[in-house]
Design a protein around this motif. Structure first.
Motif, mmCIF file in Angstrom:
data_model
loop_
_atom_site.group_PDB
_atom_site.id
_atom_site.type_symbol
_atom_site.label_atom_id
_atom_site.label_comp_id
_atom_site.label_asym_id
_atom_site.label_seq_id
_atom_site.Cartn_x
_atom_site.Cartn_y
_atom_site.Cartn_z
ATOM 1 N N PRO A 173 0.821 -1.228 0.000
ATOM 2 C CA PRO A 173 0.000 0.000 0.000
ATOM 3 C C PRO A 173 0.852 1.274 0.000
ATOM 4 O O PRO A 173 0.517 2.244 -0.691
ATOM 5 N N ASP A 174 1.932 1.271 0.754
ATOM 6 C CA ASP A 174 2.830 2.439 0.777
ATOM 7 C C ASP A 174 3.458 2.652 -0.596
ATOM 8 O O ASP A 174 3.655 3.788 -1.043
ATOM 9 N N ARG A 175 3.792 1.537 -1.275
ATOM 10 C CA ARG A 175 4.395 1.642 -2.606
ATOM 11 C C ARG A 175 3.414 2.279 -3.587
ATOM 12 O O ARG A 175 3.790 3.191 -4.348
ATOM 13 N N ILE A 176 2.162 1.815 -3.575
ATOM 14 C CA ILE A 176 1.153 2.362 -4.489
ATOM 15 C C ILE A 176 0.900 3.838 -4.196
ATOM 16 O O ILE A 176 0.777 4.660 -5.115
ATOM 17 N N GLU A 177 0.853 4.164 -2.913
ATOM 18 C CA GLU A 177 0.661 5.574 -2.538
ATOM 19 C C GLU A 177 1.831 6.415 -3.011
ATOM 20 O O GLU A 177 1.671 7.556 -3.460
#
Length: 285
Positions: A173-177
Motif C-alpha cells: 500500500p505504501d508503494r502504491i501511494e
C-alpha cells in the motif's frame, strides 16, 4: 518424503571358497546412468541386475560393482595330464635332464594346461542376488537420510521466502501511494492545467501497470504447493523443479513491477533463497 540421489551401500557375502563384495554408489543425474563392473562369470546376469537396479533406484549416476576374492583353493585351470606325459616322453629323446626339469619344460608347451570355463552355480547366484537386494536397501536408506536433510533445508528456505513475501504484501500500500504521489508531483511540476478526468484515467492505468496483486496470490499458492509436495509420500525432484520455476517467475515479475527500492531489496533476498533451493533440487530423486 523426498530422497536424495546421492547414496552409498556396501555388503559382503562370505561363501565357502570366496568373499564377494557388492558396492553401490550414486550421484545426481537427469536419468538413470548405470555403470556395472563385475567378473566375466557374472556377465550373463547383467541385464537382470540392471533391471533390478532401475526399478529400485529410478534415477541417478549409479556405479555398481561386484568384487570377488578367493579365500580357498579354487582354480579353473587344470593340468592336461596325457598331453604333459607325452611331451615328457618326447623331451627325454632329445634332452638329457631329470624329470623335474622335463616337467618344467613340458608345462610351457601348448595345450599343457586346460582352462575350464566357469559356470554360475545357481544356489551361489541366489545368495548373491539376495545380497544385491540388501545393498539396494542400504543405499536407499542412505538416500532417505540425505533426503531428510534436504527436506528440512527446503522447508526452512520456503518459510524465509514466505516471510519476505509477507513483508512485500505489508509494504505494497505504501508503494502504491508513493506511485500516486510521484505522478501528482510530476504533473504539478509542469505548472500547467490538465484534464482531471484524463489524469485520473492515466493514474489508474499506471497503478494497474504496477499492481502485483495477482503475483502475490500466485506466489503464495506456489509456496504452499511446494511445501505440500516436499512433505508428500512420493519423492519427485522434477515436479519440485517445475514448481520452483513458477516461484521464480512470480518473484521476477514482482521485482520488475515494483519500482520501489525497499521492495526490490526483498525480491533480491527471495531470489537468493530460491537459487539455493534450485541448487539442492539437482540432488533430489
Amino acid at each position: 518424503m523426498i530422497h536424495s540421489m546421492t547414496g552409498y551401500g556396501k555388503s559382503v557375502l562370505q561363501l565357502p571358497t570366496k568373499k564377494i563384495t557388492i558396492e553401490l554408489k550414486s550421484l545426481n543425474s537427469k536419468s538413470l546412468d548405470l555403470n556395472a563392473r563385475m567378473p566375466s562369470i557374472y556377465r550373463e546376469k547383467e541385464l537382470t541386475i540392471r533391471k533390478l537396479l532401475a526399478d529400485k533406484l529410478v534415477r541417478g549416476k549409479v556405479d555398481f560393482s561386484i568384487y570377488v576374492e578367493a579365500t580357498a583353493e579354487d582354480t579353473s585351470t587344470q593340468i592336461n595330464t596325457p598331453v604333459v606325459k607325452q611331451y615328457i616322453r618326447q623331451l627325454k629323446e632329445v634332452v638329457d635332464a631329470n624329470d623335474i626339469e622335463l616337467l618344467k619344460m613340458a608345462v610351457r608347451f601348448p595345450d599343457a594346461l586346460n582352462t575350464v570355463r566357469e559356470e554360475i552355480d545357481e544356489s551361489e547366484w541366489r545368495a548373491i542376488e539376495a545380497e544385491i537386494d540388501k545393498t539396494v536397501i542400504l543405499i536407499n536408506e542412505y538416500r532417505r537420510d540425505e533426503g531428510k536433510v534436504l527436506e528440512n533445508d527446503f522447508n526452512k528456505r520456503i518459510v524465509i521466502i514466505d516471510t519476505l513475501l509477507n513483508e512485500v504484501i505489508a509494504m505494497d500500500p505504501d508503494r502504491i501511494e508513493g506511485v500516486r504521489e510521484r505522478l501528482f508531483k510530476g504533473v504539478e511540476d509542469l505548472r500547467e492545467k490538465y484534464d482531471e478526468n484524463r489524469f485520473e484515467q492515466e493514474l489508474v492505468y499506471y497503478i494497474e501497470k504496477f499492481d502485483i496483486t495477482e503475483e502475490k496470490v500466485r506466489l503464495k499458492n506456489h509456496l504452499e504447493y511446494f511445501t505440500e509436495s516436499v512433505n508428500s509420500i512420493d519423492s519427485n525432484g522434477k515436479k519440485l523443479g517445475f514448481i520452483s520455476q513458477e516461484i521464480g517467475r512470480e518473484i521476477n515479475t514482482i521485482g520488475s513491477k515494483s519500482n520501489y527500492a525497499p521492495m526490490q531489496q526483498l525480491v533480491v533476498q527471495m531470489k537468493d533463497e530460491l537459487e539455493k533451493i534450485k541448487e539442492q533440487l539437482l540432488n533430489v530423486l
